[in-house]
Design a protein around this motif. Sequence first.
Motif, PDB file in Angstrom:
ATOM      1  N   ALA A  87       0.813  -1.213   0.000  1.00  9.57           N
ATOM      2  CA  ALA A  87       0.000   0.000   0.000  1.00  9.57           C
ATOM      3  C   ALA A  87       0.847   1.263   0.000  1.00  9.57           C
ATOM      4  O   ALA A  87       0.417   2.310  -0.494  1.00  9.57           O
ATOM      5  CB  ALA A  87      -0.931   0.000   1.209  1.00  9.57           C
ATOM      6  N   ARG A  88       2.089   1.165   0.516  1.00 10.69           N
ATOM      7  CA  ARG A  88       2.929   2.356   0.661  1.00 10.69           C
ATOM      8  C   ARG A  88       4.001   2.478  -0.412  1.00 10.69           C
ATOM      9  O   ARG A  88       4.476   3.569  -0.688  1.00 10.69           O
ATOM     10  CB  ARG A  88       3.605   2.318   2.047  1.00 10.69           C
ATOM     11  N   ASP A  97       1.390  -7.880  -6.732  1.00  9.30           N
ATOM     12  CA  ASP A  97      -0.035  -7.952  -7.073  1.00  9.30           C
ATOM     13  C   ASP A  97      -0.366  -8.977  -8.158  1.00  9.30           C
ATOM     14  O   ASP A  97      -1.376  -9.689  -8.030  1.00  9.30           O
ATOM     15  CB  ASP A  97      -0.547  -6.570  -7.484  1.00  9.30           C
ATOM     16  N   ILE A 143      -4.275  -3.700   2.589  1.00  2.00           N
ATOM     17  CA  ILE A 143      -4.154  -2.643   1.570  1.00  2.00           C
ATOM     18  C   ILE A 143      -5.372  -1.739   1.600  1.00  2.00           C
ATOM     19  O   ILE A 143      -5.267  -0.504   1.554  1.00  2.00           O
ATOM     20  CB  ILE A 143      -3.976  -3.266   0.171  1.00  2.00           C
ATOM     21  N   SER A 144      -6.549  -2.343   1.685  1.00  4.92           N
ATOM     22  CA  SER A 144      -7.786  -1.563   1.721  1.00  4.92           C
ATOM     23  C   SER A 144      -7.819  -0.637   2.930  1.00  4.92           C
ATOM     24  O   SER A 144      -8.253   0.514   2.833  1.00  4.92           O
ATOM     25  CB  SER A 144      -8.991  -2.514   1.745  1.00  4.92           C
ATOM     26  N   VAL A 146      -5.214   0.669   4.564  1.00  7.16           N
ATOM     27  CA  VAL A 146      -4.276   1.783   4.371  1.00  7.16           C
ATOM     28  C   VAL A 146      -4.844   2.795   3.393  1.00  7.16           C
ATOM     29  O   VAL A 146      -4.789   4.013   3.626  1.00  7.16           O
ATOM     30  CB  VAL A 146      -2.914   1.252   3.879  1.00  7.16           C
ATOM     31  N   LYS A 147      -5.425   2.314   2.302  1.00  6.69           N
ATOM     32  CA  LYS A 147      -5.978   3.221   1.290  1.00  6.69           C
ATOM     33  C   LYS A 147      -7.166   4.010   1.820  1.00  6.69           C
ATOM     34  O   LYS A 147      -7.478   5.088   1.304  1.00  6.69           O
ATOM     35  CB  LYS A 147      -6.401   2.420   0.056  1.00  6.69           C
ATOM     36  N   ALA A 148      -7.831   3.467   2.847  1.00  2.68           N
ATOM     37  CA  ALA A 148      -9.014   4.136   3.392  1.00  2.68           C
ATOM     38  C   ALA A 148      -8.674   5.195   4.437  1.00  2.68           C
ATOM     39  O   ALA A 148      -9.586   5.817   4.997  1.00  2.68           O
ATOM     40  CB  ALA A 148      -9.948   3.100   4.012  1.00  2.68           C
ATOM     41  N   THR A 149      -7.398   5.403   4.706  1.00  6.87           N
ATOM     42  CA  THR A 149      -7.000   6.444   5.660  1.00  6.87           C
ATOM     43  C   THR A 149      -7.499   7.808   5.177  1.00  6.87           C
ATOM     44  O   THR A 149      -7.193   8.222   4.057  1.00  6.87           O
ATOM     45  CB  THR A 149      -5.476   6.496   5.816  1.00  6.87           C
ATOM     46  N   ALA A 176      -5.879   1.727   9.548  1.00  9.31           N
ATOM     47  CA  ALA A 176      -5.969   0.467   8.810  1.00  9.31           C
ATOM     48  C   ALA A 176      -6.390  -0.705   9.686  1.00  9.31           C
ATOM     49  O   ALA A 176      -6.886  -1.715   9.164  1.00  9.31           O
ATOM     50  CB  ALA A 176      -4.617   0.156   8.164  1.00  9.31           C
TER      51      ALA A 176
END
Length: 255
Positions: A87-88, A97, A143-144, A146-149, A176
């Motif tokens: 994610a980073r 992926d 991942i989801s 982290v992306k939702a931060t 996360a």
Amino acid sequence: MKHASWLTTSLVLLAAIGLWEIVSILQLFPPIALPPPKAVWRAFVILFTRGYGGHTIWTDIGISSLRVVIGFLGAIIIGVPLGLLMARVPLIFRIVDPFLQFIRPVPPLAYIPLLVVWFGIGELPKILLILVGTIPVIIIGTISGVKATPPLRLAVARTLGASERQIFRHVILPSALPEIFTAARVGIGVAWTCLVAAELIAADQGLGWLVQYAGQALQVAVVIAGIIVIGILGYAMELAIRLVENRTVPWRGRQ
């Protein structure tokens, strides 16, 4: 509220058992296909006292639970850090992926012949099957999360002079965690599915083996009892994860 929830659950279970008894009395299905609740209860008593297939069900519960815990914890230990990195770091995401998306839709049963050929029929292939089947869920959930931060939190942290390490530790990771725990709760179910699939083919002990062994002998009451035990254990582990989540992420639902 908790008492009301437990009461509702108990009433639903009693209603389901009552309906099961009525279906058995009316003989809508032959007894060999759907034994009555009392026959399944007798199978429970036999499993927990005398056992079936040469040992009691306590042995099968211990072996299967240990396999699930080891494989599941391995998926957590590997999947969460890898998901955070993906994610980073875009480069790591692009590398991992394609393999993740390739592995994710393949059913666990497809891996069993390879794992047996590569590692034999010991404990390692069963644990690896649980890990391989569970880790995509953990990675994708991480991942989801982290992306939702919320971007506003990141902006505020940077405005206050926080370093990237501080932002990750105090903003990204806490944001996360709810998604990570959700993935873990889904993953424990996947872990049990993978375990039973492995034990159906390459085992001589365990709950999956018990169900398969009893099914071959047309002992449907034992099969149903084994399935119920698997469901109870999976639910208990999910409740344990939920308890850890409530203690670790007490702010969930208050954001």
